[in-house]
Design an enzyme around this catalytic site. Structure first.
Site: not given
Length: 216
Positions: A168, A128, A69, A87, A67, A103
């Protein structure tokens, strides 16, 4: 009963990783400043350079746990903004952050995020996301690129015309092809390797600004 892990029970490589982690200045800084992970300083550096997140914005944070970000995004958008985090792992609640566990590779999670947005235009998607690694780069790299492609596809569906995208991505097989997809999708592309990224890491962050068209 929980089992305490001692140095004697760790492999040589695990002990080396643990020493590096505990000695990491960004880990120490995160603990001191109240961030949930050292990854906070990657987004903070990007934000300091490009001022992507502003008060009142709508932000979607993919691969959000634990958490850090979302912590930053929530503070930046303020009470008039909205942060939606997702997430596969659980995440402790944060003020003014809506969290969806699931997911992202599953269509159901994709649709639930769209339902939460309820037609609201997103200003920036930040990702990320990374897969659980097997140690086999030939397996891990395609998995990570796939997550990046899913994030880009989602961004294309929800971003407004001036929307922004931060993702990312690991350099390696598939990187150039994915980078081209981002180039084709945004007016401006920047590539950043923040100081908090470990020197040996292949990760970089692609920043797309000004959504221009959907993927073909």
């Amino acid at each position: 009963m929980a089992t305490r892990i001692t140095n004697q029970k760790l492999s040589k490589s695990s002990r080396a990783w643990m020493r590096e982690h505990l000695d990491d200045p960004f880990v120490k800084k995160a603990q001191k400043e109240g961030y949930r992970a050292r990854a906070a300083y990657k987004l903070l550096e990007i934000q300091e350079k490009y001022r992507l997140i502003k008060p009142g914005m709508t932000v979607v944070d993919l691969g959000a746990a634990p958490g850090s970000w979302s912590q930053i995004a929530g503070k930046l958008v303020g009470s008039k903004g909205l942060v939606i985090a997702s997430d596969i792992l659980a995440m402790d609640t944060l003020p003014d952050v809506t969290f969806l566990q699931g997911d992202f590779r599953e269509e159901e999670v994709f649709e639930k995020l769209l339902n939460i947005l309820n037609g609201r235009t997103v200003d920036i998607v930040i990702s990320d996301m990374a897969p659980n690694t097997s140690g086999n780069r030939a397996v891990d790299q395609p998995r990570q690129i796939y997550l990046c492609e899913l994030a880009l596809d989602f961004a294309q569906k929800v971003l407004g015309p001036d929307g922004q995208f931060v993702v990312k991505v690991f350099q390696g097989s598939g990187f150039d092809e994915f980078r081209k997809q981002v180039v084709d999708s945004f007016d401006v592309l920047k590539t950043v390797k923040p100081a908090a990224s470990r020197a040996r890491s292949k990760e970089v962050f692609l920043i797309g600004q000004g959504r221009k068209k959907a993927l073909q």
